[in-house]
Design a protein around this motif. Structure first.
Motif, PDB file in Angstrom:
ATOM      1  N   ARG A   1     -56.822  13.648  -9.609  1.00 51.65           N
ATOM      2  CA  ARG A   1     -57.408  13.746 -10.959  1.00 51.65           C
ATOM      3  C   ARG A   1     -56.973  12.580 -11.829  1.00 51.65           C
ATOM      4  NH1 ARG A   1     -57.335  20.141 -12.593  1.00 51.65           N
ATOM      5  NH2 ARG A   1     -58.606  20.803 -10.831  1.00 51.65           N
ATOM      6  N   GLU A   2     -55.708  12.194 -11.711  1.00 51.69           N
ATOM      7  CA  GLU A   2     -55.196  11.068 -12.490  1.00 51.69           C
ATOM      8  C   GLU A   2     -55.914   9.773 -12.106  1.00 51.69           C
ATOM      9  OE1 GLU A   2     -51.077   8.555 -12.832  1.00 51.69           O
ATOM     10  OE2 GLU A   2     -50.906  10.703 -12.503  1.00 51.69           O
ATOM     11  N   ILE A   3     -56.077   9.547 -10.821  1.00 50.90           N
ATOM     12  CA  ILE A   3     -56.767   8.346 -10.341  1.00 50.90           C
ATOM     13  C   ILE A   3     -58.220   8.361 -10.807  1.00 50.90           C
ATOM     14  CG2 ILE A   3     -57.603   7.132  -8.274  1.00 50.90           C
ATOM     15  CD1 ILE A   3     -55.018   8.195  -6.879  1.00 50.90           C
ATOM     16  N   PHE A   4     -58.863   9.513 -10.674  1.00 50.00           N
ATOM     17  CA  PHE A   4     -60.263   9.622 -11.078  1.00 50.00           C
ATOM     18  C   PHE A   4     -60.420   9.322 -12.562  1.00 50.00           C
ATOM     19  CE2 PHE A   4     -64.233  11.877 -12.068  1.00 50.00           C
ATOM     20  CZ  PHE A   4     -65.064  11.249 -11.159  1.00 50.00           C
ATOM     21  N   THR A   5     -59.507   9.801 -13.366  1.00 55.27           N
ATOM     22  CA  THR A   5     -59.545   9.529 -14.801  1.00 55.27           C
ATOM     23  C   THR A   5     -59.434   8.032 -15.068  1.00 55.27           C
ATOM     24  OG1 THR A   5     -58.605  11.684 -15.334  1.00 55.27           O
ATOM     25  CG2 THR A   5     -58.400   9.972 -17.015  1.00 55.27           C
ATOM     26  N   ASP A   6     -58.579   7.347 -14.318  1.00 54.50           N
ATOM     27  CA  ASP A   6     -58.392   5.908 -14.496  1.00 54.50           C
ATOM     28  C   ASP A   6     -59.629   5.096 -14.119  1.00 54.50           C
ATOM     29  OD1 ASP A   6     -55.801   6.275 -15.370  1.00 54.50           O
ATOM     30  OD2 ASP A   6     -54.860   5.585 -13.515  1.00 54.50           O
ATOM     31  N   ILE A   7     -60.322   5.502 -13.068  1.00 53.47           N
ATOM     32  CA  ILE A   7     -61.409   4.661 -12.555  1.00 53.47           C
ATOM     33  C   ILE A   7     -62.802   5.144 -12.914  1.00 53.47           C
ATOM     34  CG2 ILE A   7     -60.025   3.800 -10.632  1.00 53.47           C
ATOM     35  CD1 ILE A   7     -61.613   5.745  -8.828  1.00 53.47           C
ATOM     36  N   ALA A   8     -62.935   6.393 -13.334  1.00 46.41           N
ATOM     37  CA  ALA A   8     -64.270   6.943 -13.595  1.00 46.41           C
ATOM     38  C   ALA A   8     -64.680   6.711 -15.046  1.00 46.41           C
ATOM     39  CB  ALA A   8     -64.315   8.418 -13.243  1.00 46.41           C
ATOM     40  N   ASN A   9     -64.648   5.490 -15.458  1.00 43.04           N
ATOM     41  CA  ASN A   9     -65.188   5.143 -16.758  1.00 43.04           C
ATOM     42  C   ASN A   9     -66.126   3.961 -16.555  1.00 43.04           C
ATOM     43  OD1 ASN A   9     -63.931   2.466 -17.719  1.00 43.04           O
ATOM     44  ND2 ASN A   9     -62.105   3.617 -17.129  1.00 43.04           N
ATOM     45  N   LYS A  10     -67.062   3.843 -17.461  1.00 40.65           N
ATOM     46  CA  LYS A  10     -68.102   2.835 -17.241  1.00 40.65           C
ATOM     47  C   LYS A  10     -67.556   1.422 -17.144  1.00 40.65           C
ATOM     48  CE  LYS A  10     -69.389   2.172 -22.065  1.00 40.65           C
ATOM     49  NZ  LYS A  10     -70.465   2.254 -23.038  1.00 40.65           N
ATOM     50  N   ARG A  11     -66.524   1.120 -17.908  1.00 38.20           N
ATOM     51  CA  ARG A  11     -66.002  -0.243 -17.881  1.00 38.20           C
ATOM     52  C   ARG A  11     -65.356  -0.571 -16.544  1.00 38.20           C
ATOM     53  NH1 ARG A  11     -64.527   1.807 -22.903  1.00 38.20           N
ATOM     54  NH2 ARG A  11     -65.757   0.946 -24.595  1.00 38.20           N
ATOM     55  N   ALA A  12     -64.542   0.338 -16.027  1.00 34.78           N
ATOM     56  CA  ALA A  12     -63.885   0.097 -14.745  1.00 34.78           C
ATOM     57  C   ALA A  12     -64.917  -0.092 -13.636  1.00 34.78           C
ATOM     58  CB  ALA A  12     -62.930   1.239 -14.398  1.00 34.78           C
ATOM     59  N   LEU A  13     -65.940   0.741 -13.640  1.00 33.04           N
ATOM     60  CA  LEU A  13     -66.973   0.631 -12.609  1.00 33.04           C
ATOM     61  C   LEU A  13     -67.767  -0.667 -12.764  1.00 33.04           C
ATOM     62  CD1 LEU A  13     -68.154   4.348 -12.465  1.00 33.04           C
ATOM     63  CD2 LEU A  13     -66.546   3.167 -10.954  1.00 33.04           C
ATOM     64  N   LEU A  14     -68.031  -1.075 -13.996  1.00 35.04           N
ATOM     65  CA  LEU A  14     -68.723  -2.346 -14.219  1.00 35.04           C
ATOM     66  C   LEU A  14     -67.876  -3.529 -13.769  1.00 35.04           C
ATOM     67  CD1 LEU A  14     -70.336  -1.686 -17.718  1.00 35.04           C
ATOM     68  CD2 LEU A  14     -71.536  -1.896 -15.524  1.00 35.04           C
TER      69      LEU A  14
ATOM     70  N   LEU B   1     -58.472  -3.784 -16.352  1.00 34.15           N
ATOM     71  CA  LEU B   1     -57.954  -4.534 -15.211  1.00 34.15           C
ATOM     72  C   LEU B   1     -56.550  -4.069 -14.848  1.00 34.15           C
ATOM     73  CD1 LEU B   1     -59.284  -8.106 -16.011  1.00 34.15           C
ATOM     74  CD2 LEU B   1     -59.813  -6.744 -13.957  1.00 34.15           C
ATOM     75  N   ARG B   2     -55.730  -3.774 -15.842  1.00 37.53           N
ATOM     76  CA  ARG B   2     -54.380  -3.267 -15.567  1.00 37.53           C
ATOM     77  C   ARG B   2     -54.432  -1.916 -14.868  1.00 37.53           C
ATOM     78  NH1 ARG B   2     -51.441  -5.143 -21.183  1.00 37.53           N
ATOM     79  NH2 ARG B   2     -51.170  -7.305 -20.548  1.00 37.53           N
ATOM     80  N   LEU B   3     -55.332  -1.040 -15.311  1.00 38.02           N
ATOM     81  CA  LEU B   3     -55.476   0.266 -14.643  1.00 38.02           C
ATOM     82  C   LEU B   3     -55.933   0.087 -13.195  1.00 38.02           C
ATOM     83  CD1 LEU B   3     -57.180   2.577 -17.299  1.00 38.02           C
ATOM     84  CD2 LEU B   3     -54.942   2.892 -16.229  1.00 38.02           C
ATOM     85  N   LEU B   4     -56.895  -0.796 -13.000  1.00 37.48           N
ATOM     86  CA  LEU B   4     -57.399  -1.029 -11.640  1.00 37.48           C
ATOM     87  C   LEU B   4     -56.323  -1.652 -10.763  1.00 37.48           C
ATOM     88  CD1 LEU B   4     -60.975  -2.310 -12.549  1.00 37.48           C
ATOM     89  CD2 LEU B   4     -60.378  -0.098 -11.519  1.00 37.48           C
ATOM     90  N   GLU B   5     -55.544  -2.559 -11.333  1.00 45.57           N
ATOM     91  CA  GLU B   5     -54.450  -3.172 -10.575  1.00 45.57           C
ATOM     92  C   GLU B   5     -53.378  -2.132 -10.259  1.00 45.57           C
ATOM     93  OE1 GLU B   5     -51.398  -6.987 -10.845  1.00 45.57           O
ATOM     94  OE2 GLU B   5     -52.519  -6.392 -12.633  1.00 45.57           O
ATOM     95  N   ARG B   6     -53.040  -1.306 -11.234  1.00 47.91           N
ATOM     96  CA  ARG B   6     -52.029  -0.257 -11.033  1.00 47.91           C
ATOM     97  C   ARG B   6     -52.420   0.683  -9.898  1.00 47.91           C
ATOM     98  NH1 ARG B   6     -51.038   5.104 -13.249  1.00 47.91           N
ATOM     99  NH2 ARG B   6     -48.799   5.495 -13.103  1.00 47.91           N
ATOM    100  N   ASN B   7     -53.704   0.971  -9.780  1.00 47.39           N
ATOM    101  CA  ASN B   7     -54.196   1.874  -8.746  1.00 47.39           C
ATOM    102  C   ASN B   7     -54.518   1.156  -7.439  1.00 47.39           C
ATOM    103  OD1 ASN B   7     -54.386   4.685  -9.886  1.00 47.39           O
ATOM    104  ND2 ASN B   7     -55.410   3.541 -11.512  1.00 47.39           N
TER     105      ASN B   7
END
Length: 113
Positions: free
Chosen positions: A9-22, A53-59
């Motif tokens: 759930r934590e990972i999904f919250t980090d990546i399931a936003n429009k900006r991260a996916l874009l 980018l920091r969230l994506l890098e962290r994950n």
């Protein structure tokens, strides 16, 4: 809830936003510098790009490389898990394109009711 469920759930919250996916889609199979990436993702601010980018890098989805130049040259590339997520997102986009007419019809009927 198990630890794995909580982490998922934590990972999904980090990546399931429009900006991260874009961002993931913009990087694709390339390596992009920060400014090029900002130009690729329409409407994203410097601050929001940095945060995502920091969230994506962290994950572990994006690899950040700093080149020892003046000024420092920062580049971003998708990792293997990031590329796999990109393929998953592409499947979701394909699903949307396939069923767009059905979705529009359902919305219209719902809104008229």
């Amino acid at each position: 809830m198990t630890r794995a469920d909580s982490l998922a759930r934590e990972i999904f919250t980090d990546i399931a936003n429009k900006r991260a996916l874009l961002i993931i889609e913009a990087i694709g199979d390339r390596t992009l510098r920060f400014t090029a990436l900002r130009d690729e993702v329409e409407g994203i601010s410097h601050k929001m790009l940095t945060q995502n980018l920091r969230l994506l890098e962290r994950n572990g989805l994006v690899e950040r490389t700093v080149q020892p130049t003046v000024p420092p040259r920062v580049e971003y590339t998708l990792t293997e898990p990031g590329s796999a997520l990109r393929a998953t997102v592409a499947s979701l986009c394909d699903w949307t394109h396939h069923y767009i007419a059905d979705i529009e019809t359902a919305r219209r009927h719902f809104d008229e009711a």
